[in-house]
Design a protein around this motif. Structure first.
Motif, mmCIF file in Angstrom:
data_model
loop_
_atom_site.group_PDB
_atom_site.id
_atom_site.type_symbol
_atom_site.label_atom_id
_atom_site.label_comp_id
_atom_site.label_asym_id
_atom_site.label_seq_id
_atom_site.Cartn_x
_atom_site.Cartn_y
_atom_site.Cartn_z
ATOM 1 N N ARG A 112 36.454 41.605 37.852
ATOM 2 C CA ARG A 112 35.689 41.541 36.818
ATOM 3 C C ARG A 112 36.012 41.063 35.688
ATOM 4 O O ARG A 112 35.234 39.870 35.092
ATOM 5 C CB ARG A 112 35.308 43.130 36.396
ATOM 6 C CG ARG A 112 34.342 43.323 35.176
ATOM 7 C CD ARG A 112 34.637 44.705 34.722
ATOM 8 N NE ARG A 112 35.959 44.747 34.091
ATOM 9 C CZ ARG A 112 36.620 45.842 33.917
ATOM 10 N NH1 ARG A 112 36.280 47.112 34.423
ATOM 11 N NH2 ARG A 112 37.920 45.967 33.224
ATOM 12 N N ASP A 113 37.283 41.082 35.312
ATOM 13 C CA ASP A 113 37.860 40.343 33.943
ATOM 14 C C ASP A 113 37.846 38.671 34.270
ATOM 15 O O ASP A 113 37.640 38.078 33.321
ATOM 16 C CB ASP A 113 38.989 40.775 33.732
ATOM 17 C CG ASP A 113 39.309 42.194 33.303
ATOM 18 O OD1 ASP A 113 38.021 42.667 32.820
ATOM 19 O OD2 ASP A 113 40.337 42.708 33.091
ATOM 20 N N ALA A 116 34.418 37.377 34.002
ATOM 21 C CA ALA A 116 34.018 37.254 32.779
ATOM 22 C C ALA A 116 34.734 36.154 32.022
ATOM 23 O O ALA A 116 34.158 35.345 31.312
ATOM 24 C CB ALA A 116 34.469 38.671 31.941
ATOM 25 N N PRO A 121 29.987 37.470 32.835
ATOM 26 C CA PRO A 121 30.224 38.845 32.478
ATOM 27 C C PRO A 121 29.521 39.776 33.400
ATOM 28 O O PRO A 121 28.379 39.590 33.988
ATOM 29 C CB PRO A 121 29.643 38.912 31.007
ATOM 30 C CG PRO A 121 28.816 37.633 30.914
ATOM 31 C CD PRO A 121 29.040 36.750 31.802
ATOM 32 N N GLY A 122 29.828 41.023 33.412
ATOM 33 C CA GLY A 122 29.315 42.206 33.893
ATOM 34 C C GLY A 122 29.326 42.162 35.454
ATOM 35 O O GLY A 122 28.620 43.040 36.206
ATOM 36 N N ALA A 124 30.262 43.416 39.084
ATOM 37 C CA ALA A 124 30.462 44.607 39.580
ATOM 38 C C ALA A 124 30.584 44.480 41.144
ATOM 39 O O ALA A 124 29.746 44.629 41.851
ATOM 40 C CB ALA A 124 29.554 45.798 39.077
ATOM 41 N N HIS A 152 25.090 36.246 41.619
ATOM 42 C CA HIS A 152 26.386 36.747 41.240
ATOM 43 C C HIS A 152 27.501 35.845 41.972
ATOM 44 O O HIS A 152 27.430 35.222 42.981
ATOM 45 C CB HIS A 152 26.581 38.137 42.018
ATOM 46 C CG HIS A 152 25.652 39.184 41.657
ATOM 47 N ND1 HIS A 152 25.581 39.930 40.381
ATOM 48 C CD2 HIS A 152 24.687 39.669 42.528
ATOM 49 C CE1 HIS A 152 24.833 40.715 40.451
ATOM 50 N NE2 HIS A 152 24.153 40.715 41.533
ATOM 51 N N ARG A 222 29.434 40.692 45.236
ATOM 52 C CA ARG A 222 28.273 41.615 45.261
ATOM 53 C C ARG A 222 27.484 41.359 46.377
ATOM 54 O O ARG A 222 26.790 40.429 46.376
ATOM 55 C CB ARG A 222 27.589 41.554 43.982
ATOM 56 C CG ARG A 222 26.631 42.419 43.456
ATOM 57 C CD ARG A 222 26.944 43.808 42.929
ATOM 58 N NE ARG A 222 26.209 44.948 43.240
ATOM 59 C CZ ARG A 222 26.470 46.056 42.729
ATOM 60 N NH1 ARG A 222 27.540 46.352 42.265
ATOM 61 N NH2 ARG A 222 25.534 47.077 43.259
#
Ligand code: MD3
Ligand code: FE
Length: 224
Positions: A112-113, A116, A121-122, A124, A152, A222
């Motif tokens: 995730r980091d 970003a 960002p975001g 998952a 994604h 994702r």
């Protein structure tokens, strides 16, 4: 844990003599960002060993019936599998009939980091494919298109023996670029690069200090 200024001071002296310890993000192509030496390899390797204790690495078959030279396993809600019926994501390990091991929160946070940092960002992830290479193993040029939404990104962590990653174009026959991937490197693939063809050249003979005759690549996706 992602490398930071604070932990770098406390980490091993050997690291101080490396070429690019935790250096800045590097754009490979639009949407393709390399984060060199971004993770603690020992920490990620320990998680891979735990995953493989429950869901062992196996050489899947292509839909054409060929044994893949890369051995694979998965963690997360969904895992990527290949067999005579095709390629797909599924919630259970076909070898055991059990769910795949859960995605370790530390690894999900790294993915995730990193996404970003690369401008996505975001992110998952719900699937993590773990590839294990030995010297001679390779991955033919392919596209990742088994996921539902190509909007994604995909986040990749490399461990162990070095590899030459080949990044092509959206058409199978377009030009390619070779990118070296080393232990602890993170690569984020999104945007314009998400549908590029890509592959891995045969791994050269060698022995890594932590992993031995082995390269590991984790890809966080994702799928749904
Ligand atoms: C570029 N793995 O598992 S990771 C795969 O090193 C795969 O094991 C390679 O390709 C490996 O599907 C490369 C980097 C990567 C992952 C996904 C991508 C590069 C990508 C998707 C689109 C373009
Ligand atoms: Fe791929």
């Amino acid at each position: 844990m992602t490398r930071r200024e604070g932990s770098r001071a406390a980490s091993s002296q050997a690291e101080l003599f490396d070429d690019h310890p935790g250096s800045k993000p590097r754009a490979i192509a639009p949407g393709a960002i390399l984060l060199p030496r971004h993770v603690d390899g020992a920490e990620v390797w320990a998680e891979v060993c735990t995953i493989a204790a429950t869901a062992p690495f196996r050489h899947m078959k292509t839909p054409g019936g060929k044994r893949m030279s890369v051995a694979m396993t998965n963690c997360g809600a969904l895992g990527w599998v290949s067999d005579r019926r095709g390629y797909r994501y599924q919630p259970g390990d076909p070898e055991s009939g059990q769910p795949w091991p859960a995605m370790p929160p530390t690894l999900a946070a790294i993915a995730r980091d990193a996404a970003a940092l690369a401008g996505f960002p975001g992110f998952a992830p719900d699937a993590c494919l773990v590839n294990r290479y030995e010297p001679g193993s390779q991955l033919a040029l392919h596209q990742d298109r088994d996921e539902r939404d190509f909007g994604h990104p995909i986040v990749s962590i490399s461990l162990g023996l070095p590899a030459t990653f080949v990044l092509g174009s959206t058409s199978r026959t377009g030009p390619t670029a070779s990118i070296p991937l080393a232990h602890e490197d993170v690569l984020v693939l999104g945007g314009e690069s998400r549908m590029r063809h890509h592959g891995v050249r045969p791994i050269a003979e060698g022995t890594h200090a932590l992993l031995g005759r082995c390269r590991i690549n984790l890809t966080f996706r994702r799928a749904t």
